[in-house]
Design an enzyme around this catalytic site. Structure first.
Site, PDB file in Angstrom:
ATOM      1  CG  HIS A  85      -0.504   0.303   2.510  1.00 32.04           C
ATOM      2  ND1 HIS A  85      -0.211  -0.661   3.442  1.00 32.04           N
ATOM      3  CD2 HIS A  85      -0.278   1.484   3.119  1.00 32.04           C
ATOM      4  CE1 HIS A  85       0.176  -0.087   4.568  1.00 32.04           C
ATOM      5  NE2 HIS A  85       0.152   1.221   4.395  1.00 32.04           N
ATOM      6  CG  ASN A 213      -7.488  -0.753   6.234  1.00 33.53           C
ATOM      7  OD1 ASN A 213      -6.354  -0.980   6.657  1.00 33.53           O
ATOM      8  ND2 ASN A 213      -7.869   0.441   5.818  1.00 33.53           N
ATOM      9  CD1 TRP A 214      -7.964   0.893   9.235  1.00 33.97           C
ATOM     10  CD2 TRP A 214      -6.272   1.053  10.679  1.00 33.97           C
ATOM     11  NE1 TRP A 214      -7.241   2.014   8.904  1.00 33.97           N
ATOM     12  CE2 TRP A 214      -6.203   2.135   9.779  1.00 33.97           C
ATOM     13  CE3 TRP A 214      -5.319   0.950  11.688  1.00 33.97           C
ATOM     14  CZ2 TRP A 214      -5.198   3.108   9.841  1.00 33.97           C
ATOM     15  CZ3 TRP A 214      -4.316   1.925  11.761  1.00 33.97           C
ATOM     16  CH2 TRP A 214      -4.273   2.975  10.843  1.00 33.97           C
ATOM     17  CG  ASP A 222       0.432  -4.045   2.930  1.00 38.17           C
ATOM     18  OD1 ASP A 222       0.903  -3.631   1.852  1.00 38.17           O
ATOM     19  OD2 ASP A 222      -0.235  -3.341   3.697  1.00 38.17           O
ATOM     20  CG  ASN A 328      -5.524   3.592   5.592  1.00 37.62           C
ATOM     21  OD1 ASN A 328      -5.727   2.513   6.120  1.00 37.62           O
ATOM     22  ND2 ASN A 328      -4.463   4.323   5.858  1.00 37.62           N
ATOM     23  N   GLY A 652       2.654   6.359   8.726  1.00 38.22           N
ATOM     24  CA  GLY A 652       4.019   6.752   8.371  1.00 38.22           C
ATOM     25  C   GLY A 652       4.984   5.622   8.642  1.00 38.22           C
ATOM     26  CG  ASN A 653       5.956   3.611  12.404  1.00 35.41           C
ATOM     27  OD1 ASN A 653       5.423   4.167  13.355  1.00 35.41           O
ATOM     28  ND2 ASN A 653       7.259   3.494  12.289  1.00 35.41           N
ATOM     29  CB  SER A 654       2.695   2.083   6.169  1.00 38.90           C
ATOM     30  OG  SER A 654       1.490   2.165   6.873  1.00 38.90           O
ATOM     31  CG  PHE A 670       0.629  -4.584   7.098  1.00 32.37           C
ATOM     32  CD1 PHE A 670      -0.759  -4.560   7.137  1.00 32.37           C
ATOM     33  CD2 PHE A 670       1.269  -5.778   7.380  1.00 32.37           C
ATOM     34  CE1 PHE A 670      -1.488  -5.701   7.448  1.00 32.37           C
ATOM     35  CE2 PHE A 670       0.547  -6.924   7.691  1.00 32.37           C
ATOM     36  CZ  PHE A 670      -0.844  -6.877   7.728  1.00 32.37           C
ATOM     37  CG  ASP A 671      -3.493  -1.885   9.530  1.00 29.39           C
ATOM     38  OD1 ASP A 671      -3.640  -0.756  10.013  1.00 29.39           O
ATOM     39  OD2 ASP A 671      -4.368  -2.453   8.850  1.00 29.39           O
TER      40      ASP A 671
END
Length: 719
Positions: A85, A213-214, A222, A328, A652-654, A670-671
Site C-alpha cells: 500500500h 483493514n485495521w 502487504d 484508510n 508513516g510507519n507503514s 503495515f497496520d
C-alpha cells in the site's frame, strides 16, 4: 537572553536525559534516546550504538522515508522492501487498462525491465543535530507568538538553505519537538530515481481489502520491492538511463529463525503524527467536530467515486489511489471516535487536568504560570468554532473539489508570488520548486477522470449553497446569484470551456502574472481568484491559532514535566523514531483471545473467490499441495503470514522493517489493530498492537507465486 537559553538547555537536557519511567513498551523514541532504554536487558543482542550512531554507519542507515511511509534496504544493490500500500500510488500511476499492475502485479525479471515509480523519492537520514539554541535565539525577546514563530521560521529557512546550497540531493528538515522546546535538524540524502521491481497482485498484496483493514486476524501479504538508482557519481538525481543502483552503507539481513510468542522485536521508521500530550479541549474538538465531519466527508466522496467509475475500468484505476487513501483515513477516524467514546477518554482527560489544576494552584508561583493555561487554550478553540461550519466546506474546495480547481489554485499561488518583491516571497518559491511542480503535474493529470472530478466539483458547490447565511463562502456566491443556474449546470459549462484539463496548456501558465491569468477568463481560475481573499483570511486565523496554541501547549508541557518528573519522548512528527515490543496476542473483549500469529491456512479459509477475499488460484493450489517450500515454521507446520507485536507505531510507519534482537528483518509493519485506534492519543499496553507481514510469507510469495527467486538470491537468503 543568556539566562533564558541556559534555562531552556537545562530543561531540554532533563527531558532527554531523565531516567525513563514510561510503562512497558510505550514510546516512539528519538534515535539519540535509544541508549537510555536499557534494551540489552529486554532482548536486544546488539549494542545500542549498532542501531544508531552519530559517527559511524549503523542500522538506521538501512531505513528510508518513502512515499508517505517507510522502506528499508535489503541488498547491496539498493533493493528496498516496503508495503504494497506504500507502493500503491506508483503502481496506480504506471497502470492502464492494458497494463493493470494494481490488479495483476508487476515483476521485472532483469534490471532493464524495472520501471520508474512515478513521483516517488526516498530520503535517507544522514545526520541529526540538536539546534534548539540557534532557533530559539532567533525569537528571543519577541512577546507575540505569531511574530516569534515567523522569526524562528526565517532562521530555520536560512539554516536549511545554508546546508543545501549547491547540493541537489540534500534535504533539510528542522523539526520542533515538545511544542517548540526542542529543535532537531535532520539532513537527508534524497533519491529521486526509485523503480518498481516486484509487487504481488492486488488479491495478495491487499487481500481482505477494506473489510480487513485495521483488523485482526489479518492475512494480507502487504509488501513490494523497489530499487534506488543514482547517477554514476552517487548523486541522487532524477530518473535517467545512465543511472546505476545505489550501494547503501548498511542493508538488512533476513532472519533465518522463526518468531515465537514473547520474542523481542523493534522497529526503526518514520511515524507521522501523534497527539499524546494534548488537552481535553483538543480531545473534545476532534471527537465531536473534526473526526465526524471528515468521516462523513470521506464516506460521501468514496461513494461518489464508486458511482462515477462503476463499470469503467479506466476510471477505477484513475481514482484508486484517492479512494484507498480516503477509506484508510476514514476507518482510522471511525476507530478513534469509537475508542474515545468506549474508554470515556474525554472524561478521563478532564479528571487528569483537575489533578493538574489542583497541583498548579497549590503554590502562588505555579498558579501564576500554569493556573489559567487550559482556560486560555479553550478560548483559542472558541474562536475557531465560530466559523467551523464554513471552514469545513471551504476545506473541500482546497483539494477535494476536482482537479481543475486545484490546478487553478496552484497556478494562482505561483503567480501571486511572482508579482511580489523578491524579499516578500515565500521561502518555497524557488526555481527548483517551480520546475518540480511543473514536472509533477503529469501525476495529477494521470489521475484525472472527468466524470468523477466534475461530480466532486458539483458536490462542493452544493455544500457551499447549503451553508447558513452567516457562514457563506463569499467567493462562490456569484454561482448562486441569479438563482437560475444549478451547480450541475455551472459545472457543465465550466468543464466545457476550461483549458485546465490540458496538461500542455497548464504548463504555460507558470510564468504568468495574476493579471495575465485573469485575462484568460477561465472559469476555474476565476473561482480560484474569487475565493482567494477568504483563503487568506482563514489561513491568517489558523496561523494565529497555531502560534498561540503552540505557545500555550509548550507551557502546559513544561508544567506536566515539573509535576510528574518522568522521562518523555516527543510526539511523532514524521522524523525517524525507534520503538520496541514483544510478540504478543491480546484480549479484544470478554471471553475472546487473539493469538499473535496467522498462517497460510487462514488465507485459504477466508477465500471466497470474490473480492476482497479472492486468493489467486495458483496460491490456493500451493496450499492444497502443501507446497510450502522452505518457508513453513517447523513448530506451526505452516507458513506464518502475519504477527502481532507491542511496538508503538502510527501512520508513516507503514513499510517499516520489524527486526529481531540480532537486528535481522523478521517482517514488514503495515497496520495497527482496530481496538487501539486512539493510540495516537494514548498507548494501551494491553490492547495496542502492531501488525506485520512475516518475512517468510513475503519470501514464499516472491519465490513460489511470483517465480522471482532471483530476488531472494540478491538478498542473500540461504537455500
Amino acid at each position: 537572553m543568556k539566562n533564558y537559553l541556559t534555562k531552556l538547555t537545562i530543561i531540554t537536557m532533563l527531558m532527554m536525559g531523565f531516567i525513563i519511567t514510561v510503562t512497558g513498551q510505550e514510546g516512539m523514541w528519538l534515535l539519540n534516546q535509544i541508549d537510555q532504554l536499557d534494551l540489552n536487558k529486554k532482548g536486544l543482542q546488539l549494542a545500542p550504538g549498532e542501531l544508531y550512531s552519530k559517527d559511524k554507519a549503523a542500522l538506521n542507515r538501512a531505513i528510508v522515508q518513502l512515499g508517505g511511509g517507510t522502506a528499508s534496504f535489503v541488498s547491496k544493490d539498493g533493493l528496498l522492501i516496503t508495503n504494497h500500500h506504500v507502493a500503491f500510488g506508483a503502481l496506480q500511476r504506471s497502470s492502464s487498462v492494458q497494463s493493470d499492475y494494481l490488479t495483476d502485479g508487476f515483476l521485472a525479471r532483469q534490471r532493464s525491465e524495472e520501471i520508474n515509480a512515478p513521483g516517488y523519492q526516498a530520503s535517507l537520514m544522514i545526520s541529526m543535530t540538536d539546534v534548539t539554541s540557534e532557533v530559539v535565539a532567533a525569537g528571543a525577546g519577541i512577546s507575540d507568538p505569531l511574530e516569534r514563530e515567523k522569526k524562528m521560521d526565517e532562521k530555520i529557512g536560512k539554516m536549511s538553505e545554508e546546508i543545501r546550497k549547491g547540493k541537489e540531493d540534500i534535504r533539510v528538515y528542522i523539526a520542533s519537538n515538545f511544542n517548540g522546546k526542542q529543535y532537531i535538524q535532520y539532513v537527508y540524502k534524497t533519491f529521486r530515481d526509485v523503480r518498481i521491481v516486484y509487487a504481488p497482485p492486488m488479491s495478495v498484496g491487499n487481500y481482505g481489502g477494506e473489510t480487513d483493514n485495521w483488523m485482526w486476524p489479518r492475512h494480507t501479504s502487504d509488501f513490494s520491492f523497489l530499487r534506488v538508482y543514482v547517477a554514476p557519481d552517487g548523486t541522487g538525481r532524477e530518473y535517467h538511463k545512465d543511472n546505476v543502483p545505489y550501494h547503501p552503507e548498511v542493508y538488512l539481513k533476513v532472519a533465518n529463525s522463526y518468531l515465537k510468542d514473547g520474542d523481542f522485536t523493534f522497529i526503526i521508521g518514520y511515524p507521522g503524527q501523534t497527539t499524546r500530550y494534548r488537552s481535553s479541549t483538543s480531545v473534545h474538538w476532534n471527537e465531536t467536530v473534526n473526526y465526524p465531519f471528515s468521516i462523513m466527508n470521506y464516506r460521501e466522496i468514496i461513494d461518489l467515486l464508486e458511482e462515477t467509475t462503476k463499470n469503467n475500468h479506466e476510471g477505477e484505476i484513475k481514482v484508486a489511489n484517492l479512494k484507498k487513501g480516503l477509506a484508510n483515513v476514514m476507518k482510522n477516524y471511525q476507530g478513534k471516535v469509537e475508542g474515545m467514546k468506549k474508554t470515556r477518554f474525554y472524561e478521563k482527560k478532564l479528571e487528569f487536568e483537575k489533578e493538574f489544576q489542583n497541583w498548579a494552584n497549590s503554590q502562588p508561583e505555579r498558579k501564576a504560570k500554569y493556573g489559567d493555561i487550559l482556560q486560555k487554550e479553550r478560548a483559542e478553540y472558541e474562536i475557531l468554532a465560530k466559523t467551523k461550519t464554513r471552514d469545513n466546506v471551504f476545506g473541500v474546495f482546497q483539494g477535494l473539489a476536482g482537479m481543475p480547481l486545484s490546478i487553478a489554485q496552484t497556478v494562482l499561488y505561483f503567480a501571486q508570488q511572482k508579482d511580489k518583491p523578491a524579499g516578500e516571497r515565500d521561502p518555497g518559491y524557488t526555481e527548483e520548486n517551480i520546475s518540480r511542480t511543473i514536472e509533477n503535474l503529469k501525476f495529477t493529470y494521470n489521475n484525472y477522470f472527468e466524470p468523477a472530478d466534475k461530480a466532486l466539483f458539483v458536490r462542493a458547490l452544493k455544500m457551499a449553497g447549503e451553508l447558513p447565511a452567516d457562514q457563506r463562502i463569499t467567493g462562490v456566491e456569484y454561482v448562486f446569484k441569479d438563482g437560475n443556474t444549478t451547480p450541475a449546470q455551472f459545472a457543465d459549462q465550466a468543464f466545457r470551456t476550461t483549458k485546465l484539463t490540458d496538461l500542455a496548456f497548464t504548463k504555460t501558465l507558470f510564468d504568468k502574472s495574476v493579471k495575465e491569468l485573469e485575462a484568460l477568463n477561465d472559469p476555474f481560475i476565476r473561482m480560484a481568484i474569487s475565493i482567494d481573499p477568504m483563503s487568506e483570511e482563514i489561513n491568517n486565523i489558523n496561523s494565529r491559532f497555531s502560534a498561540d496554541v503552540v505557545a500555550l501547549r509548550k507551557v502546559y508541557l513544561e508544567g506536566l514535566f515539573e509535576w510528574k518528573g518522568t522521562g518523555l519522548y516527543p510526539d511523532a512528527n514524521s522524523t525517524i523514531r525507534f520503538t520496541w515490543g514483544r510478540v504478543k496476542g491480546y484480549k479484544p473483549r470478554d471471553a475472546v483471545w487473539y493469538d499473535p500469529f496467522t498462517t497460510f491456512a487462514g488465507v485459504v479459509e477466508k477465500n471466497t473467490g470474490i473480492d476482497p477475499f479472492d486468493a489467486p488460484a495458483d496460491l490456493v493450489a500451493l496450499y492444497d499441495r502443501k507446497d510450502f517450500g522452505r518457508w513453513a515454521d517447523p513448530v506451526m507446520k505452516d507458513i506464518p503470514v502475519a504477527f502481532l507485536s507491542q511496538c508503538d507505531i502510527t501512520g508513516g510507519n507503514s513499510g517499516s522493517p520489524i527486526m529481531n534482537g540480532k537486528g535481522e528483518i523478521v517482517g514488514v509493519a503495515f497496520d495497527g489493530n482496530y481496538e487501539s485506534m486512539i493510540s495516537d492519543w494514548q498507548y494501551d499496553l494491553k490492547l495496542q498492537r502492531c501488525i506485520s507481514v512475516d518475512i517468510h510469507y513475503v519470501l514464499f510469495i516472491t519465490e513460489k507465486l511470483g517465480k522471482a527467486g532471483f530476488i531472494l538470491d540478491e538478498m542473500g537468503v540461504r537455500k
